[in-house]
Design an enzyme around this catalytic site. Structure first.
Site, PDB file in Angstrom:
ATOM      1  N   ASP A  82      28.453  17.040 -25.386  1.00 11.46           N
ATOM      2  CA  ASP A  82      26.997  17.563 -25.104  1.00 11.46           C
ATOM      3  C   ASP A  82      26.211  17.548 -26.517  1.00 11.46           C
ATOM      4  O   ASP A  82      25.003  17.475 -26.171  1.00 11.46           O
ATOM      5  CB  ASP A  82      27.363  19.322 -24.769  1.00 11.46           C
ATOM      6  CG  ASP A  82      26.242  19.787 -24.094  1.00 11.46           C
ATOM      7  OD1 ASP A  82      25.608  19.062 -23.375  1.00 11.46           O
ATOM      8  OD2 ASP A  82      26.116  20.971 -24.138  1.00 11.46           O
ATOM      9  N   HIS A  95      22.816  13.018 -16.540  1.00  9.92           N
ATOM     10  CA  HIS A  95      23.933  13.646 -16.309  1.00  9.92           C
ATOM     11  C   HIS A  95      23.514  14.492 -14.871  1.00  9.92           C
ATOM     12  O   HIS A  95      24.359  14.308 -14.246  1.00  9.92           O
ATOM     13  CB  HIS A  95      24.087  14.801 -17.329  1.00  9.92           C
ATOM     14  CG  HIS A  95      24.843  16.079 -16.982  1.00  9.92           C
ATOM     15  ND1 HIS A  95      24.295  16.901 -16.095  1.00  9.92           N
ATOM     16  CD2 HIS A  95      26.192  16.074 -16.981  1.00  9.92           C
ATOM     17  CE1 HIS A  95      25.176  17.892 -15.900  1.00  9.92           C
ATOM     18  NE2 HIS A  95      26.300  17.423 -16.240  1.00  9.92           N
ATOM     19  N   HIS A 142      20.596  14.010 -20.475  1.00  8.95           N
ATOM     20  CA  HIS A 142      20.783  15.097 -19.453  1.00  8.95           C
ATOM     21  C   HIS A 142      20.260  14.745 -18.243  1.00  8.95           C
ATOM     22  O   HIS A 142      20.734  15.386 -17.167  1.00  8.95           O
ATOM     23  CB  HIS A 142      20.361  16.418 -20.338  1.00  8.95           C
ATOM     24  CG  HIS A 142      21.085  17.169 -20.952  1.00  8.95           C
ATOM     25  ND1 HIS A 142      21.327  16.901 -22.278  1.00  8.95           N
ATOM     26  CD2 HIS A 142      22.051  18.321 -20.716  1.00  8.95           C
ATOM     27  CE1 HIS A 142      22.425  17.570 -22.784  1.00  8.95           C
ATOM     28  NE2 HIS A 142      22.688  18.517 -21.741  1.00  8.95           N
ATOM     29  N   HIS A 178      30.867  19.173 -18.119  1.00 11.93           N
ATOM     30  CA  HIS A 178      29.153  19.074 -18.315  1.00 11.93           C
ATOM     31  C   HIS A 178      29.246  17.821 -19.431  1.00 11.93           C
ATOM     32  O   HIS A 178      28.552  16.772 -19.528  1.00 11.93           O
ATOM     33  CB  HIS A 178      28.713  20.128 -18.515  1.00 11.93           C
ATOM     34  CG  HIS A 178      27.217  20.239 -19.283  1.00 11.93           C
ATOM     35  ND1 HIS A 178      26.096  19.955 -18.378  1.00 11.93           N
ATOM     36  CD2 HIS A 178      26.937  19.989 -20.376  1.00 11.93           C
ATOM     37  CE1 HIS A 178      25.136  19.582 -19.279  1.00 11.93           C
ATOM     38  NE2 HIS A 178      25.395  19.906 -20.415  1.00 11.93           N
TER      39      HIS A 178
HETATM   40 ZN   LIG Z   1      24.099  20.023 -22.138  1.00  9.14          ZN
END
Ligand SMILES: [Zn+2]
Length: 379
Positions: free
Chosen positions: A169, A267, A264, A281
């Site tokens: 992340d 993602h 992101h 995540h």
């Molecule tokens: Zn994140």
């Protein structure tokens, strides 16, 4: 130009730091509503009891039901009112923390993460779900948490996969902040409080946030591998301390005040692939970062450094690493389309975005990652 920066009021991390939780509760009053999963409470029960005794405070256990829904938030706010709690504590992983943020609404909030798997603890936002666990809405509050309290001994004892996912992340933070800065796109730090309604505040990132995002990336490269080793041994070392700070504080400030961009958004697109569901995540964000670097045609040395880092700590570098062994043309276009819906952060990239260009970057990044991994294994 209008700029904004947001951060928690106080950040404190150290070995056995939960023993000092009572001190921070005391700064608000005599008792705190404790929002936590019972397994997480069990992991730190000894320290919670000790801190209560030492500082003469009480925790009101909330019987948290595990989902951050409007109904659960309303129920917990009632419990807090009835027991005259002076502050709210969110202890554990993402759901407990998000629920505590919604219950506290930006006031007197202490966050105690027991894993360093994402950068959510520091932010002034939360994700609401329906009672059945489907996405409901984003919520933004007037302030970030009052205190982020991190017990590094507890984080060291958590499974290493959480820490590595947190590094994934954090890996995107600098590249997304750099893109946002280059495109003069808006950052979350400028958003108004309240559940997402009405107009959005428009503010650009500060030099401060960009510098912290850069430090986030540099620390990952410097200390990531050693921190993983420390976590494997369940031990606190300076490298692990640096990575905990990186995953939670630097990455948290970096994404809210520096901005999100391609990684992101991609993602979010990847989440529609069934195989990816058992991946965290941060693991998907790491591969999203590689895709963003391919999309923006980043320098070869930079891409190679990111690939080396991912392979050394065990983060995904290709689709099969996130459980996607094959992808059809239709699935690929669905992923690219979802990455490019109107409200996505992908438009913070400093050049025009098309669904086709994102699809091409996904397939090319997959090939580059796979080839790179093979080449390294042959060495
Ligand atoms: Zn994140």
């Amino acid at each position: 130009m209008r700029k904004a920066f947001i951060c928690p009021t106080k950040y404190v991390q150290g070995e056995d730091e939960i023993l000092n939780l009572g001190y921070f509760v005391k700064s608000f009053g005599e008792s705190a509503l404790l929002i936590a999963h019972k397994d997480d409470v069990a992991r730190v029960k000894d320290k919670l009891d000790k801190t209560c005794e030492k500082f003469g405070i009480t925790f009101v256990e909330s019987g948290f039901k595990g989902e951050c829904s409007r109904q659960e938030v309303a129920r917990l706010q009632e419990v807090s009112k009835k027991n005259r709690c002076a502050c709210t504590i969110g202890l554990g992983g993402g759901k407990a923390i998000d629920t505590a943020k919604c219950v506290a609404e930006g006031e007197a909030l202490i966050i105690v993460p027991t894993i360093a798997a994402t950068d959510a603890p520091t932010s002034h936002s939360a994700v609401l779900y329906t009672r059945d666990g489907a996405f409901d809405d984003y919520a933004y509050f007037k302030q970030s948490p009052s205190v982020i309290l991190i017990d590094t001994t507890v984080i060291a004892k958590a499974p290493t996969r959480f820490l590595v996912s947190g590094m994934g992340d954090a890996l995107s933070t600098y590249f997304e902040a750099r893109a946002t800065s280059n495109s003069y796109s808006k950052v979350n730090a400028g958003l108004p409080c309240g559940y997402r309604e009405g107009t959005c505040g428009e503010a650009r990132g500060t030099n401060t946030a960009l510098a912290l995002a850069k430090l986030c990336y540099e620390t990952l490269i410097k200390d990531g591998v050693r921190a993983k080793a420390a976590s494997d041994c369940n031990l606190v070392t300076p490298a692990l301390e640096n990575i905990i700070e990186t995953n939670i504080l630097l990455s948290g400030i970096g994404f809210e005040s520096g901005g999100l961009a391609g990684a992101h958004a991609i993602h979010d697109g990847l989440t529609i692939l069934e195989g990816s569901h058992k991946y965290f995540h941060g693991e998907k964000v790491a591969f999203g970062t590689i895709i963003q670097l391919v999309l923006e045609n980043a320098p070869k040395e930079e891409l190679n450094q990111v690939l080396d880092f991912c392979l050394e700590v065990g983060l995904p570098v290709c689709l099969s690493d996130i459980g996607v062994d094959s992808i059809t043309e239709d699935e690929l276009m669905e992923v690219a389309k979802k990455s490019c819906v109107e409200e996505e952060s992908i438009y913070s990239m400093p050049f025009p975005i098309t669904v086709e260009s994102v699809a091409a970057a996904i397939i090319t990044a997959d090939k580059i990652g796979k080839d790179y991994k093979e080449k390294r294994m042959c060495k």
